[in-house]
Design an enzyme around this catalytic site. Structure first.
Site, short mmCIF file in Angstrom:
data_model
loop_
_atom_site.label_atom_id
_atom_site.label_comp_id
_atom_site.label_asym_id
_atom_site.label_seq_id
_atom_site.Cartn_x
_atom_site.Cartn_y
_atom_site.Cartn_z
N LYS A 171 49.41 34.56 31.80
CA LYS A 171 48.83 34.55 33.27
C LYS A 171 48.39 33.31 33.83
CE LYS A 171 44.36 36.22 34.73
NZ LYS A 171 43.41 35.10 34.71
N LYS A 205 42.86 43.20 22.97
CA LYS A 205 41.51 43.37 22.59
C LYS A 205 41.35 45.01 21.69
CE LYS A 205 39.19 40.91 26.10
NZ LYS A 205 38.59 39.71 25.53
N GLU A 239 30.40 38.18 33.18
CA GLU A 239 30.35 37.16 32.30
C GLU A 239 29.18 36.31 32.50
OE1 GLU A 239 34.55 35.36 31.33
OE2 GLU A 239 34.60 36.04 33.66
N ASP A 258 41.89 36.33 39.64
CA ASP A 258 41.69 35.85 38.33
C ASP A 258 41.46 37.25 37.45
OD1 ASP A 258 41.38 33.87 36.34
OD2 ASP A 258 39.24 34.29 36.28
N HIS A 263 43.37 42.08 34.51
CA HIS A 263 42.49 42.51 33.42
C HIS A 263 41.76 43.89 33.87
CE1 HIS A 263 43.50 38.96 31.70
NE2 HIS A 263 42.42 38.08 32.15
N LYS A 359 31.44 35.93 37.51
CA LYS A 359 30.85 34.82 36.50
C LYS A 359 29.25 34.73 36.97
CE LYS A 359 34.90 33.15 35.54
NZ LYS A 359 35.49 33.31 34.36
C1 BG6 Z 1 40.71 34.79 31.91
C2 BG6 Z 1 40.08 34.45 33.02
O1 BG6 Z 1 42.00 35.61 32.18
O2 BG6 Z 1 39.93 35.84 31.11
C3 BG6 Z 1 38.78 33.96 32.93
O3 BG6 Z 1 40.89 33.27 33.57
C4 BG6 Z 1 37.80 34.76 32.30
O4 BG6 Z 1 38.36 33.44 34.23
C5 BG6 Z 1 38.61 35.53 30.98
O5 BG6 Z 1 36.58 34.27 31.83
C6 BG6 Z 1 37.78 36.37 30.33
O6 BG6 Z 1 38.45 36.91 29.12
P1 BG6 Z 1 37.51 37.17 27.62
O7 BG6 Z 1 38.53 37.33 26.69
O8 BG6 Z 1 36.93 35.86 27.52
O9 BG6 Z 1 36.70 38.02 28.09
#
Ligand code: BG6
Length: 515
Positions: A171, A205, A239, A258, A263, A359
């Site tokens: 990505k 995951k 997050e 992002d 995701h 975030k």
């Molecule tokens: C990434 C994003 O793809 O996924 C990040 O670029 C993000 O900004 C991250 O923090 C989150 O992934 P995980 O596995 O830490 O939840």
């Protein structure tokens, strides 16, 4: 992913472009180490690292080793805290560093010669996995140059039994619909679709993979998984971290690009897809692609954006987004996005899907919450309405991975009074999880040629197509109220209005301990 037992991958070489980068150190090499522990590595494996720095193979190997030791010393779950030489040495024994400029044809000629030599010495049967662990601006260049050098052709007229040639692309896969299309057509110029593995690490995951097990391995859920029984679905990826050292990246990207077309949409597809006829890659991916096709076009009224202000997260005062390094003082990049989606098909017509991610929210918490329709509660007319909750099924993606079912129960006593209670399944109570960074299954699947957990070209383009009107709309309007949420909060109030319009509200973002 598709089978019940695992087969050993064939001997092969893994060529990592971006050998000195963060991804290689933090995720790829630790994943290979973990795979050695669980017996998922090929019997013969050669690692080749390509990058522009001056470095010997011995230095590269020593750097990776010391980084891995540092990570292990922090002691993740199930880790002994120490490097196990019996696992590391076989990997380290066959590591070669190749200094090369990604843009120059000579690099690929050198790589070709090196691969031929290593293949001869180690009998790797011509199998090569190329891993693009570089900044995304190099993806097309490297793929194109590999193609021009003849390094990605699997069958040629004079060699019908050449081994596999596969390419892992990280990505971000494009930054809008056009760039995703351009990247796809560039890759597809030299590779066939089944040679390309587009990673979305959320699919690595366990809890995300478990969505398919929950839905399709149990007779209980599928009959109620539809508009007759489900009121709405909330998908949250919250997050608590800020943008860390990625200011320049984030300024160009923002939360929507992002997190959403990749995701969050992958979570959406897992929850909403029709049952596939098998877990073979094409069957699963076709069902996911149908979901993206059925999503009703988004308008700006369906989407809310936010940006964090100063605040307190985990007891610590934190900066506003606009005060972060490499971020403009008047930046309009969004660090939060919430949206309302409708899926136009027989299963989901009329059921809203609410998605949010941000975030610097109060905690790290990802979950999919399914709210069932309220039972006719005429019998409980004496119970105050705020105590009558509908049933929820909550799939916890991370942390406290597991599943919760919330339903109403009678509170003990003479009166017929109700209380919402919860049944809990926690992964860690049932399964001993091997230490993992989340890339083990993905790399293993690629080595064994199983693309189920990877994104197909059409899926990627459909997903970008869905967010395109929002990206364009936002590009033409300046958000007037940024920053609009306090760090450590649950996001901007406008996100609450999005659900309030429908007479609904977000679940509180919290750790689901206790009741
Ligand atoms: C990434 C994003 O793809 O996924 C990040 O670029 C993000 O900004 C991250 O923090 C989150 O992934 P995980 O596995 O830490 O939840």
């Amino acid at each position: 992913m598709s089978g019940l037992s695992h087969k050993s991958p064939p001997p092969c070489a893994i060529v990592i472009f971006g050998a000195n980068g963060d991804l290689t150190k933090r995720l790829i090499v630790p994943a290979l180490y973990n795979m050695a522990r669980t017996g998922l590595l090929p019997p013969r494996l050669a690692l080749i690292g390509v990058d522009h720095n001056d470095k010997t193979s011995a230095q590269w190997q020593a750097d990776l080793r010391s980084f891995l030791e540092g990570t292990l010393a922090k002691g993740g779950e199930g880790d002994t805290g120490k490097l196990d030489e019996t696992l590391w040495n076989p990997i380290a024994a066959d590591m070669t560093f190749l200094k090369g400029d990604f843009e120059k044809p000579e690099t690929y000629q050198d790589l070709k010669n090196l691969l031929a030599q290593i293949d001869k010495d180690r009998d790797l049967k011509g199998n090569v996995l190329f891993y693009l662990a570089t900044a995304d601006r190099f993806f097309s260049t490297i793929a194109g140059k590999l193609g021009e050098a003849g390094l990605v052709s699997q069958d040629t007229a004079d060699n019908k039994n050449a081994g596999f040639r596969r390419l892992i692309v990280e990505k971000p896969f494009g930054h809008d619909l056009q760039s995703a299309r351009d990247l796809n057509s560039c890759l597809l110029k030299y590779l066939k679709e089944d040679q390309i593995y587009r990673i979305d690490h959320f699919l690595g995951k366990e809890t995300v993979q478990n969505i398919m097990a929950l839905r399709f391995a149990n007779g209980l859920f599928e009959p109620i998984w539809n508009r007759d029984r489900i009121d709405h679905i909330q998908i949250t990826v919250s997050e608590s971290i800020g943008i860390e050292t990625r200011g320049s990246f984030y300024e160009k990207t923002g939360a929507l690009r992002d997190m959403v077309p990749n995701h969050l949409f992958q979570l959406l597809a897992m929850i909403a897809m029709e049952p596939p006829v098998s877990f073979e890659a094409e069957d699963v991916r076709a069902k996911k692609a149908e979901i993206f096709k059925a999503v009703h076009p988004l308008t700006l009224q369906d989407v809310v954006r936010g940006q964090y202000d100063t605040g307190v997260v985990g007891g610590e005062a934190v900066k506003a987004y606009r005060q972060e390094d490499n971020v403009a003082k008047d930046s309009t990049a969004e660090t939060y996005v919430a949206m309302r989606l409708m899926i136009d098909n027989w299963r989901w017509a009329g059921v809203p899907f609410y998605l949010r991610t941000g975030k610097r929210l109060n905690i790290r918490s990802s979950e999919i919450a399914i709210r069932f329709k309220q039972a006719p509660l005429a019998l409980f007319r004496d119970t105050p309405v705020e105590e009558l909750d509908a049933d929820w099924l909550i799939l916890r993606i991370q942390p406290d991975e597991g599943i919760r079912l919330r339903f109403n129960a009678k509170r003990p006593g003479p009166a017929m009074a109700l209380e919402s209670v919860s049944m809990r399944f926690n992964y860690k109570d049932y399964f001993n999880q091997a230490p993992a960074v989340g890339y083990e299954t993905l790399i293993y699947d690629c080595l064994t040629g199983d693309a189920t957990l990877f994104q197909r070209a059409d899926q990627v383009e459909e997903a970008w197509g869905l967010v395109e009107p929002v990206l364009q709309g936002w590009a033409n309007t300046t958000p007037r109220h940024f920053p609009n949420y306090v760090a450590g909060s649950q996001g901007p109030s406008a996100a609450n209005d999005l659900l309030a319009r429908d007479g609904r509200s977000w679940r509180e973002i919290r750790i689901l301990g206790g009741k």
